[in-house]
Design an enzyme around this catalytic site. Structure first.
Site: not given
Ligand SMILES: Nc1nc2c(c(=O)[nH]1)N[C@H]1C(S)=C(S)[C@@H](COP(=O)(O)OP(=O)(O)OC[C@H]3O[C@@H](n4cnc5c(=O)[nH]c(N)nc54)[C@H](O)[C@@H]3O)O[C@H]1N2
Ligand SMILES: Nc1nc2c(c(=O)[nH]1)N[C@H]1C(S)=C(S)[C@@H](COP(=O)(O)OP(=O)(O)OC[C@H]3O[C@@H](n4cnc5c(=O)[nH]c(N)nc54)[C@H](O)[C@@H]3O)O[C@H]1N2
Ligand SMILES: [Mo]
Length: 847
Positions: A145, A147
């Protein structure tokens, strides 16, 4: 995947057009690098113009300007190419010495040995084959999994899975971290996945909505990126919204985020984290008791309200869900709860919601309850009314353009081998006269047994550590039983699980269980450091590719041109898997590359397929040129929206005729009560939305720690991507990830802005830098996800990754999503000598 879905998938594989022989000379000209000048490429954070001087990147800028809102992610391409890179293939010392007894407990702390690329390829091919022979394909995990980077050809996860399928099969995963709970509950409620679907178009919203609620969402941050590449339309609409003082904006979030700051005239409501369901129930009770809810909508378009009402009124559990009851839980007083409900019901109201609140314990409930509340308001399917779960993501609501959508590399089907171990084909292909050829598959043809075997082992993505640690364990998932496989080989590309997964210390134990871990990565991330074998991978700036922008709008086709030479011994993932195919079995690479296609062959093939489709539409205006011209031009193709897409209203058709345009639920209606879920008989997700106490929250008795930590998505990163760029110098506090703490809480703890703090609970500890602010509810702290884990040597993450502190249990048996935003932590001023951050440095190399 169900057997049926597999068959459907196979039958619908497109028959590939035959590829004309590559004119090598012409392709050379196309790939000649610009040594001085500007090159167009794209990343998740948009189309970029990259400046190059003497073959080195000197800067980057957005290709287009759609609004005044600044996107700090667009200027750091040089750092993305030159910082923290892996230069050579490397093998962990103990693994190199004895792959059969590789001391997995030393993963992350062992020394590394540089090896030749050829050696690394042979080693991986050999150990993979060994694992499969000894333990079966279900012991190979390649869910991988993450990005990754933009680009339809160099799509690392799919490239890995293509290799793993063709070479025999693997265990994958289900769902994602983003919407783990909602994407499983929503099909039961509204008959579709909902979270990744187009929203009522922004022009309609701006014209009709009188109240816009941003419920737990931070679009000013999260719209900086998109899954393909952002079309950058969302900011434009939020900018427009800010100007519209006639539209009331209500923000419901424990944090006053960038979005809260930007909409300085908005009403900020800050409930206790994870208590929104109680607040919504309070509103629902008020609307019901005052008879202000839309009875007709409920009767016509929903089912099961009658079974929900006894719960709402407390007939089933002696607890009426009154605003007063809700107030005690969520901390918002009853008067405000009633006023909010009144405002919503008496104005055209769009309830926009982010996904943060469903990344929490019982995360199935908030969006289910939001849909229930929206049903009581009766505005679903009306222009500018109802609810929307993707206005904060990938520019949902930017009207869909009419044009083409380019294809991408696929994961192929599972390979078949003869007695000599040679690859002979798949269910839909064969090797004939030394060539790979596609063959048509008759619908209903048998699915090979080994394919069923590996797909039946797929488990919910965020259960990875649990699965690694508990082979054979049977879990419930959305009405089914899943048995964890016994994983002995992990191959990860394009993700950073050591940073993204919850409860890092348990995750570390899990990652030290399998015999082999292979990672392809451009950078020395913690995940690369936890591997046995790492392949240095090119960044998207070191190869040619192509992407769409706009996950919903399909607005552009962008050439992603190679900007600079490949870094040291970095190779494209495509190259690595091609070479692994060659080393693994005779003929396998023929299938992997479809007889030797280069990156350019694929780019051209995808482009031309779309061009052909478009040409077939009579009188349709488009900008697509012949491929050579498109590539030479250094410009994106832009498609336009249509009057229909500009005026599109989500659920408009359903509202018009709920019989003809029935939803995909069993009843065809919005299910406030789901008989399907009732039959599952789960104790942690019942047949209608309910308030469940999370495992940790501020209102619990005997709190294990003092503060509720929200690990929101980082504004100045995409998860962990860009943590190693100059942006960090601007946001880091005391050289660590900043943690927000309320002014009063900080005073009580003797913490000042700029202090180094220790954040800890029973699960672990991290160092962070204090940012004292009034923009956060008392009792809550914010530590954004994505700081590269940095605790291999000491157990304390010196860089501030919040997942050291989060909880690794599922949302419920229904969806098994992650619960990142449910965790209590303690915070104190750090005493003693501050340890140095090692996250961005190379690990120890063996001399
Ligand atoms: N505590 C907490 N944890 C969370 C979340 C949260 O809200 N709170 N959010 C979750 C969510 S929604 C998500 S989507 C995940 C995201 O977690 P990830 O998707 O694992 O995060 P990224 O940092 O985007 O990791 C992408 C990796 O791919 C590598 N990469 C980029 N391009 C390439 C390529 O071409 N080839 C290869 N081999 N590698 C490449 C980058 O260097 C990077 O290390 O985190 C989750 N974890
Ligand atoms: N710049 C940037 N943009 C991104 C990403 C990134 O890493 N960086 N990640 C991308 C990805 S993979 C994803 S999944 C999306 C994630 O998008 P979201 O899941 O919407 O992002 P979060 O920051 O986890 O949460 C959004 C808001 O929810 C609030 N929140 C958390 N818990 C609660 C709660 O219990 N109640 C209420 N009312 N609010 C709460 C947080 O304070 C935050 O401001 O964003 C995408 N966009
Ligand atoms: Mo995500």
């Amino acid at each position: 995947m169900q057997r049926r879905t597999i068959l459907k998938g196979m039958a619908s594989l497109p028959l590939l057009s035959s590829v004309t022989a590559t004119n090598l000379f012409a392709d050379k000209a196309k790939t000649a690098l610009v040594k001085n000048g500007e090159v167009l490429t794209a990343a998740h954070w948009g189309m970029l113009k990259v400046s190059v001087k003497d073959g080195k990147i000197t800067g980057s800028q957005p290709y287009q300007k759609t609004s005044e809102i600044y996107n700090a992610l667009q200027y750091n391409t040089a750092d993305m190419v030159y910082n923290s890179r892996i230069k050579y293939p490397m093998v962990r010392k103990s693994y190199l010495e004895n792959p059969d007894s590789p001391k997995p407990e030393l993963r992350g702390v062992d020394e590394w040995v540089r090896v030749s690329y050829e050696y690394a390829i042979k080693l991986v091919a050999k150990e993979l084959k060994k694992t499969r022979e000894q333990n079966g394909n279900q012991s190979v995990f390649a869910g991988s999994y993450g990005w990754k980077s933009s680009g339809n050809v160099h799509n690392s996860r799919i490239l890995l899975q293509r290799f793993m399928n063709l070479s025999g099969g693997f265990v994958g995963d289900l769902g994602d971290y983003s919407t783990g709970a909602s994407q499983v509950i929503m099909p039961h409620v509204v008959g579709s996945i909902e979270v990744y679907e187009q929203q009522t178009s922004w022009p309609v919203v701006l014209e009709n909505s009188k109240v816009i609620v941003m419920w737990g969402m931070n679009p000013l941050a999260t719209l900086r990126i998109a899954w393909t590449s952002t079309d950058e339309q969302g900011f434009k609409y939020f900018e427009e919204l800010k100007k519209r003082k006639d539209i009331k904006i209500i923000i419901i979030d424990p944090l006053k985020t960038e979005t809260g700051e930007y909409f300085d005239h908005a009403t900020w409501i800050a409930p206790r984290p994870n208590t929104d369901v109680a607040m919504m129930l309070g509103m629902a009770h008020y609307l019901y008791a005052s008879k202000k809810y839309d009875k007709e909508f409920i009767e016509t378009y929903t089912t099961g309200f009658d079974k929900f009402v006894p719960y709402l009124l407390g007939e089933t559990d002696k607890t009426p869900k009154t605003p007063e009851w809700a107030a005690k839980i969520c901390g918002i007083d009853a008067k405000t709860i009633k006023e909010l409900a009144d405002t919503f019901v008496s104005n055209r109201t769009m309830l926009m919601s982010g996904w943060g609140m469903q990344r929490a314990h019982h995360g199935e409930q908030p969006h289910w309850m939001l849909v229930t509340l929206a049903s009581m308001l009766g505005q679903i399917g009306l222009a500018g009314g109802g609810f929307g779960l993707s206005y904060h993501y990938s520019n949902g609501g930017a009207p869909t353009c009419k044009g083409g959508v380019i294809g991408g590399v696929n994961a192929a089907s599972v390979g078949i081998f003869n007695d000599k171990g040679e690859f002979v084909g798949t269910s839909d292909s064969e090797i004939k006269d030394g060539k790979f050829v596609k063959k048509a598959v008759a619908a209903g043809e048998d699915v090979p047994a080994w394919l069923i075997k590996t797909t039946e082992f797929a488990f919910p993505v965020a259960r990875i550590a649990d699965a690694l640690l508990n082979p054979g364990k049977v879990i419930d998932h959305n009405g089914k039983k899943i048995t964890y496989p016994d994983i002995d080989f992990i191959y990860w590309v394009g993700g950073n699980p050591l940073t993204h997964h919850q409860d890092t210390n348990t995750n570390l134990k899990a990652w030290r269980k399998p015999r082999t871990v292979v990672v392809n990565e451009p950078y020395w991330t913690p995940t690369a450091k936890m591997a046995d074998i790492v392949f240095p991978t090119t960044t998207s700036y070191e190869r040619n590719d192509m992407t769409m922008t706009g996950d919903y709008s399909n607005m552009h086709i962008v050439p992603m041109k190679q900007v600079v030479e490949k870094f040291y011994e970095a190779k494209d993932d495509y190259q690595i898997f091609t070479d692994l195919s060659k080393a693994y079995a005779k003929n396998l690479a023929l299938a992997y590359t479809e007889n030797g296609k280069s990156e350019f062959d694929w780019i051209k093939e995808y482009y031309n397929a779309t061009l052909e489709q478009i040409k077939a539409v009579p009188d349709f205006y488009h900008e697509m040129k012949e491929f050579d011209e498109f590539w030479a031009e250094n410009k994106p193709v832009t498609f336009s929206s249509t009057p229909e897409s500009d005026e599109w209203v989500r659920y408009g058709e359903f509202r018009e005729d709920p019989v003809l345009n029935a939803l995909g639920t069993p009843s065809g209606l919005i299910e406030i009560y789901s008989e399907t879920i009732e039959k599952m008989g789960y104790d942690d997700c019942k047949a209608h939305p309910m308030w469940f106490e999370p495992i940790e929250w501020l209102g619990m008795k005997n709190k294990p720690a003092q503060f509720h930590m929200i690990s929101a998505h980082p504004t100045d990163r995409l998860h962990s991507q860009q943590n190693h760029t100059n942006l960090r110098d601007k946001y880091a506090v005391a050289d660590r990830e900043p943690i927000w703490i309320n002014t009063k809480d900080a005073k009580e703890k003797g913490i000042k802005s700029g202090d180094l703090v220790r954040v800890f609970n029973a699960r672990g500890e991290v160092l962070a830098g204090a940012k004292v602010t009034d923009n956060i509810l008392q009792g809550v702290v914010k530590l954004a996800e994505g700081a590269w884990y940095d605790g291999f040597d000491s157990g304390i993450c010196k860089n501030g990754s919040p997942n050291v502190l989060t909880i690794d249990i599922p949302t419920s048996k229904l969806a098994n999503g992650n619960i990142s935003h449910t965790a209590l932590v303690n915070i104190e001023k750090f005493k003693g000598k501050a340890p140095e951050v090692m996250a961005f440095k190379e690990p120890k190399f063996s001399k």
